[in-house]
Scaffold this motif. Structure first.
Motif, short mmCIF file in Angstrom:
data_model
loop_
_atom_site.label_atom_id
_atom_site.label_comp_id
_atom_site.label_asym_id
_atom_site.label_seq_id
_atom_site.Cartn_x
_atom_site.Cartn_y
_atom_site.Cartn_z
N HIS A 1 35.58 -48.70 -19.91
CA HIS A 1 35.29 -49.50 -21.10
C HIS A 1 35.74 -48.76 -22.36
CE1 HIS A 1 32.89 -51.99 -18.45
NE2 HIS A 1 32.51 -52.77 -19.46
N ASN A 2 35.48 -47.47 -22.40
CA ASN A 2 35.88 -46.66 -23.55
C ASN A 2 37.40 -46.68 -23.71
OD1 ASN A 2 36.86 -43.68 -24.40
ND2 ASN A 2 34.97 -44.18 -25.49
N HIS A 3 38.10 -46.49 -22.61
CA HIS A 3 39.56 -46.44 -22.65
C HIS A 3 40.15 -47.80 -23.04
CE1 HIS A 3 43.42 -44.63 -21.65
NE2 HIS A 3 43.74 -45.73 -21.00
N CYS A 4 39.60 -48.87 -22.48
CA CYS A 4 40.18 -50.19 -22.70
C CYS A 4 39.70 -50.82 -24.01
CB CYS A 4 39.84 -51.10 -21.52
SG CYS A 4 40.68 -50.66 -19.98
N LEU A 5 38.40 -50.98 -24.17
CA LEU A 5 37.88 -51.69 -25.34
C LEU A 5 38.00 -50.85 -26.61
CD1 LEU A 5 34.63 -53.24 -23.81
CD2 LEU A 5 36.79 -54.41 -24.23
N PHE A 6 37.62 -49.60 -26.52
CA PHE A 6 37.56 -48.74 -27.70
C PHE A 6 38.93 -48.18 -28.11
CE2 PHE A 6 36.87 -44.27 -29.25
CZ PHE A 6 36.38 -44.59 -30.51
N LYS A 7 39.68 -47.66 -27.15
CA LYS A 7 40.93 -46.98 -27.50
C LYS A 7 42.13 -47.93 -27.59
CE LYS A 7 39.90 -42.36 -25.69
NZ LYS A 7 40.37 -41.28 -24.77
N LEU A 8 42.24 -48.87 -26.64
CA LEU A 8 43.47 -49.65 -26.51
C LEU A 8 43.34 -51.12 -26.88
CD1 LEU A 8 44.84 -48.22 -23.13
CD2 LEU A 8 45.46 -47.53 -25.45
N GLY A 9 42.12 -51.62 -27.05
CA GLY A 9 41.98 -53.05 -27.34
C GLY A 9 42.36 -53.92 -26.15
N ASP B 1 32.74 -32.58 -16.10
CA ASP B 1 32.33 -31.25 -16.53
C ASP B 1 32.57 -31.13 -18.04
OD1 ASP B 1 31.46 -28.66 -16.52
OD2 ASP B 1 33.38 -27.81 -15.84
N GLU B 2 31.81 -31.91 -18.80
CA GLU B 2 31.91 -31.92 -20.25
C GLU B 2 30.51 -31.99 -20.84
OE1 GLU B 2 34.49 -35.05 -21.63
OE2 GLU B 2 35.75 -34.86 -19.85
N GLU B 3 30.38 -31.55 -22.10
CA GLU B 3 29.07 -31.58 -22.74
C GLU B 3 28.67 -33.00 -23.10
OE1 GLU B 3 26.76 -29.70 -26.65
OE2 GLU B 3 28.75 -28.97 -26.07
N ARG B 4 29.60 -33.78 -23.66
CA ARG B 4 29.34 -35.17 -24.01
C ARG B 4 30.50 -36.02 -23.51
NH1 ARG B 4 27.03 -36.73 -29.69
NH2 ARG B 4 26.18 -38.34 -28.34
N PHE B 5 30.19 -37.23 -23.05
CA PHE B 5 31.23 -38.07 -22.46
C PHE B 5 30.76 -39.51 -22.44
CE2 PHE B 5 28.56 -36.00 -19.30
CZ PHE B 5 28.02 -37.08 -18.61
N PRO B 6 31.69 -40.48 -22.37
CA PRO B 6 31.30 -41.89 -22.28
C PRO B 6 30.66 -42.19 -20.93
CG PRO B 6 33.60 -41.64 -22.96
CD PRO B 6 33.15 -40.31 -22.47
N ALA B 7 29.59 -42.96 -20.96
CA ALA B 7 28.97 -43.40 -19.71
C ALA B 7 29.85 -44.40 -18.99
CB ALA B 7 27.60 -44.02 -20.00
N VAL C 1 35.35 -50.54 -6.63
CA VAL C 1 35.21 -50.49 -8.09
C VAL C 1 36.20 -49.46 -8.62
CG1 VAL C 1 32.82 -51.24 -8.32
CG2 VAL C 1 33.30 -48.85 -7.82
N LEU C 2 36.73 -49.72 -9.80
CA LEU C 2 37.66 -48.76 -10.40
C LEU C 2 36.93 -47.48 -10.77
CD1 LEU C 2 39.91 -50.96 -12.73
CD2 LEU C 2 40.28 -50.29 -10.34
N ASP C 3 37.62 -46.36 -10.56
CA ASP C 3 37.10 -45.05 -10.93
C ASP C 3 37.55 -44.75 -12.36
OD1 ASP C 3 36.30 -42.45 -11.25
OD2 ASP C 3 37.47 -41.64 -9.57
N GLY C 4 36.66 -45.03 -13.32
CA GLY C 4 37.01 -44.85 -14.71
C GLY C 4 37.21 -43.40 -15.13
N ARG C 5 36.86 -42.45 -14.28
CA ARG C 5 37.08 -41.04 -14.59
C ARG C 5 38.46 -40.54 -14.16
NH1 ARG C 5 33.27 -40.30 -18.22
NH2 ARG C 5 31.15 -40.55 -17.40
N ASP C 6 39.20 -41.37 -13.43
CA ASP C 6 40.49 -40.91 -12.92
C ASP C 6 41.54 -41.01 -14.02
OD1 ASP C 6 42.32 -40.04 -10.86
OD2 ASP C 6 43.11 -42.08 -10.91
N GLU C 7 42.01 -39.88 -14.50
CA GLU C 7 42.96 -39.86 -15.62
C GLU C 7 44.28 -40.54 -15.27
OE1 GLU C 7 42.61 -39.00 -18.75
OE2 GLU C 7 40.50 -38.49 -18.47
N ARG C 8 44.72 -40.40 -14.04
CA ARG C 8 45.99 -41.04 -13.66
C ARG C 8 45.85 -42.56 -13.70
NH1 ARG C 8 47.77 -39.31 -8.09
NH2 ARG C 8 49.80 -40.14 -8.72
N GLY D 1 31.71 -49.42 -28.37
CA GLY D 1 32.34 -48.47 -29.28
C GLY D 1 31.98 -47.06 -28.87
N MET D 2 32.03 -46.14 -29.85
CA MET D 2 31.78 -44.72 -29.53
C MET D 2 31.39 -43.99 -30.81
SD MET D 2 34.54 -42.06 -27.85
CE MET D 2 34.10 -40.37 -27.43
#
Length: 339
Positions: A284-292, A274-280, A238-245, A119-120
């Motif tokens: 996982h954040n995008h898939c489990l938390f945001k989209l199920g 380059d953010e103050e707080r971000f998911p490690a 490994v997938l680059d989870g930081r890549d927005e595209r 979660g988050m």
């Protein structure tokens, strides 16, 4: 129907799209039509086991908080209920009985992540205070309760039993990253994924399971339960989870799960933004938390990937239900592919 449990939903999420009480996320897209599309990939009647032996990788080098299975045996008479001779109960009996039990970390080996796994801290109430929140607004501390928060702990919502009950069968689509990039460490962004998918005989469609072969599981097997953490940390794609595209493609694709043969599916630790707080764990954040979107880790694709390549195919029929274990945030799985 429950009243919507959030005022704000994360940007780019689908919270509420499948209803305020939804607990299976994008598995809602695994429709009868999607399953039939998968079933049509069975042409030879050949099957492949996609699980590592559940005592692999061995030790706990990959993740110190997860440990390999430990067997237990109950006492019976002067011995144990294993190779127990029933003639000792009655001279008329000739049976020999064996039972066992096991302490099993649910995410040690080939596994599914439940939606309660990650979660988050997020301000779902819109009051300026970030709460512990999971997919669709379910709350840490009330819906997902840890042993430090109450006696009746576990995932009362989003547990792995929800995935088990929805019927995990459909079309798997293999992207062979090992064939495209070898076993050197490589971050896979959107462009690299699309390049690896060039020439596949099918398109990834809504309701599909995206399956990634990197060679990692075969490398783990070759280490014979003595994994070299440094070698593994620097091997395979490994997938680059930081890549927005890449994340946008995951959103738009309609896939119901990502299943990979590596540890964590995405690069961990991930690139620092380059953010103050971000998911490690941004994927996982995008898939489990945001989209199920459920994630499968440490699956064993080597033999299947080789067969698909030899036969110029990319798709197969996948059956992969987790244990129907109420309250668990993950589960071992023995996936089966049929071609």
């Amino acid at each position: 129907m429950t009243e919507q449990r959030w005022k704000n939903r994360p940007e780019g999420s689908n919270w509420g799209d499948f209803g305020p009480d939804d607990q299976i996320g994008r598995m809602n897209l695994l429709t009868p039509e999607a399953r039939l599309r998968g079933a049509r990939e069975i042409r030879e009647g050949r099957s492949f086991c996609l699980s590592l032996p559940l005592d692999y990788p061995g030790g706990n080098v990959l993740f110190p908080l997860r440990k390999e299975p430990v067997f237990h045996h109950e006492k019976r008479g002067d011995g144990h209920n294993f190779n127990f001779d029933l003639s000792g109960v009655s001279p008329c009996y000739c049976d020999v009985i064996s039972d066992d039990a096991v302490t099993l970390y649910t995410q040690y080996s080939t596994q599914w992540d439940a939606l309660a796994h990650v979660g988050m801290r997020f301000d779902a109430d819109g009051d300026g205070v970030a709460e512990k929140v999971y997919y669709n607004g379910y709350r840490g501390g009330s819906d997902i309760v840890g042993p430090d928060e109450g006696d009746d702990h576990g995932a009362a919502a989003l547990g792995i039993e929800n995935l088990a009950a929805c019927g995990v069968q459909g079309r798997g689509v293999m992207v062979d990253l090992e064939r495209a990039y070898g076993r050197d460490r490589k971050l896979i962004d959107y462009d690299a994924l699309m390049k690896a998918m060039d020439g596949m005989d099918v398109e990834v469609e809504s309701g599909d399971f995206l399956c990634l072969n990197t060679g990692f599981a075969d490398l783990v097997l070759s280490m014979n339960k003595q994994p070299d953490g440094e070698v593994l940390a620097n091997a395979c794609a490994v997938l680059d989870g930081r890549d927005e595209r890449l994340l946008n493609w995951v959103t738009d694709s309609g896939i119901v799960a990502i299943c990979a043969d590596n540890f964590a599916v995405e690069a961990y630790p991930s690139r620092v933004p380059d953010e103050e707080r971000f998911p490690a764990l941004p994927l996982h954040n995008h898939c489990l938390f945001k989209l199920g979107i459920h994630l499968g880790e440490l699956w064993h694709f080597g033999e299947l990937a080789a067969w698909l390549s030899e036969n110029q195919r990319s798709a197969f029929f996948l059956t992969a239900p987790p244990l129907r274990l109420p309250g668990s945030v993950g589960s071992p799985v023995t996936p089966i592919a049929m071609v």
